[in-house]
Design a protein around this motif. Sequence first.
Motif, short mmCIF file in Angstrom:
data_model
loop_
_atom_site.label_atom_id
_atom_site.label_comp_id
_atom_site.label_asym_id
_atom_site.label_seq_id
_atom_site.Cartn_x
_atom_site.Cartn_y
_atom_site.Cartn_z
N CYS A 18 -39.90 30.98 38.45
CA CYS A 18 -38.67 31.13 39.25
C CYS A 18 -37.48 31.06 38.30
O CYS A 18 -37.38 30.13 37.49
CB CYS A 18 -38.58 30.03 40.30
N LEU A 19 -36.61 32.05 38.38
CA LEU A 19 -35.37 32.06 37.59
C LEU A 19 -34.25 31.56 38.50
O LEU A 19 -33.76 32.29 39.36
CB LEU A 19 -35.08 33.49 37.11
N LEU A 20 -33.89 30.30 38.33
CA LEU A 20 -32.84 29.70 39.15
C LEU A 20 -31.52 29.82 38.40
O LEU A 20 -31.36 29.24 37.33
CB LEU A 20 -33.18 28.24 39.45
N VAL A 21 -30.59 30.57 38.97
CA VAL A 21 -29.32 30.89 38.30
C VAL A 21 -28.19 30.06 38.90
O VAL A 21 -27.99 30.05 40.11
CB VAL A 21 -28.99 32.39 38.46
N ILE A 22 -27.44 29.38 38.03
CA ILE A 22 -26.22 28.67 38.46
C ILE A 22 -25.04 29.59 38.14
O ILE A 22 -24.87 30.01 37.00
CB ILE A 22 -26.05 27.33 37.72
N THR A 23 -24.22 29.88 39.15
CA THR A 23 -23.17 30.88 38.98
C THR A 23 -21.97 30.58 39.87
O THR A 23 -21.97 29.63 40.64
CB THR A 23 -23.75 32.29 39.27
N GLU A 24 -20.94 31.41 39.75
CA GLU A 24 -19.80 31.45 40.68
C GLU A 24 -19.27 32.88 40.67
O GLU A 24 -19.42 33.60 39.67
CB GLU A 24 -18.67 30.48 40.29
N SER A 25 -18.62 33.28 41.75
CA SER A 25 -18.16 34.67 41.87
C SER A 25 -17.08 35.04 40.86
O SER A 25 -16.93 36.19 40.48
CB SER A 25 -17.63 34.92 43.29
N TRP A 26 -16.30 34.05 40.39
CA TRP A 26 -15.15 34.31 39.51
C TRP A 26 -15.53 34.37 38.03
O TRP A 26 -14.69 34.70 37.18
CB TRP A 26 -14.07 33.24 39.71
N LEU A 49 -41.94 37.05 38.99
CA LEU A 49 -40.65 36.56 38.50
C LEU A 49 -39.68 36.58 39.68
O LEU A 49 -39.20 37.63 40.09
CB LEU A 49 -40.12 37.44 37.37
N THR A 50 -39.41 35.42 40.25
CA THR A 50 -38.51 35.37 41.41
C THR A 50 -37.15 34.85 40.95
O THR A 50 -37.06 33.99 40.06
CB THR A 50 -39.05 34.45 42.52
N MET A 51 -36.10 35.39 41.54
CA MET A 51 -34.74 34.99 41.18
C MET A 51 -34.05 34.35 42.37
O MET A 51 -34.08 34.90 43.47
CB MET A 51 -33.96 36.23 40.72
N LYS A 52 -33.45 33.18 42.14
CA LYS A 52 -32.68 32.52 43.18
C LYS A 52 -31.35 32.07 42.57
O LYS A 52 -31.30 31.76 41.38
CB LYS A 52 -33.45 31.32 43.73
N ASP A 61 -41.58 26.40 36.95
CA ASP A 61 -42.94 26.77 37.34
C ASP A 61 -43.11 26.58 38.85
O ASP A 61 -42.15 26.26 39.56
CB ASP A 61 -43.99 25.99 36.53
N LEU A 62 -44.32 26.76 39.34
CA LEU A 62 -44.57 26.69 40.78
C LEU A 62 -44.37 25.29 41.36
O LEU A 62 -44.24 25.13 42.57
CB LEU A 62 -46.00 27.19 41.09
N GLU A 63 -44.35 24.29 40.48
CA GLU A 63 -44.13 22.91 40.94
C GLU A 63 -42.69 22.45 40.70
O GLU A 63 -42.39 21.26 40.73
CB GLU A 63 -45.13 21.98 40.25
N GLU A 120 -42.24 34.21 26.31
CA GLU A 120 -43.35 34.06 25.36
C GLU A 120 -43.58 32.57 25.05
O GLU A 120 -44.72 32.09 25.01
CB GLU A 120 -43.05 34.80 24.05
N GLU A 121 -42.47 31.84 24.87
CA GLU A 121 -42.55 30.42 24.50
C GLU A 121 -43.16 29.57 25.63
O GLU A 121 -43.83 28.58 25.36
CB GLU A 121 -41.17 29.89 24.12
N ILE A 122 -42.89 29.96 26.87
CA ILE A 122 -43.34 29.12 28.00
C ILE A 122 -44.65 29.59 28.63
O ILE A 122 -45.15 28.99 29.57
CB ILE A 122 -42.25 29.04 29.12
N LYS A 123 -45.20 30.65 28.07
CA LYS A 123 -46.41 31.27 28.66
C LYS A 123 -47.53 30.27 28.91
O LYS A 123 -48.20 30.30 29.94
CB LYS A 123 -46.90 32.39 27.73
#
Length: 203
Positions: free
Chosen positions: A78-86, A107-110, A139-141, A198-201
């Motif tokens: 899971c790719l968890l992205v911290i962001t803001e619109s500005w 590869l899921t993105m949130k 990861d899944l956990e 590659e590093e986290i595979k």
Amino acid sequence: MDTTTIIRNSLLKAISYSTYRNLIDKYEAEGKSSGTEQTQDQVHYTALNQKRYKRLDKTIEIPEDKAQYFASYDKSVCLLVITESWCADAAQIVPVVHKIAECNPKLTMKLVFRDENEELMNLFLTNGGKAIPVVIFLDLEDKVLAHWGSRPSTATQMVAEEKAKNGKLTPEFKEELQKWYNQDKGTTIISDFIKILEEIKDK
């Protein structure tokens, strides 16, 4: 509170890329921005970033060999992205992350907003600051495998050199940085992500 609990609490507030983009549409139409502050600058940059998001959603392409790498990646992340619109950097980066995630259902993105997730943000500071965007590889956990941000590796180096030389980022440099993003077309982000995956595979 432990890291996993903080992440799980943030995941409860996470949204999809399409929801995020719809929110930015809405903010622009209403003359607003995301975040706890509503300054003129933030409203201005939200509107400007909306144009960047629209353009990049249409134009960013992942080269075939790199797309094949992402498509064949066999670990669920899971790719968890911290962001803001500005955030100007986010507008150049988040669409590329979305294109990467689209290559493979594993590869899921949130996305979560920084100001609504202070405890999460405080786990992933850059030189003590709340720089965004940050991408957390889970990861899944919901265990943290790695994190990336707040800029592509080449841009990070450019910023460090500029700060060493001038002590700050000048408006002229910020313009140069946006030009670099436009010329790079997501190439450095893609390479950075392949290196991390590659590093986290085997983690």
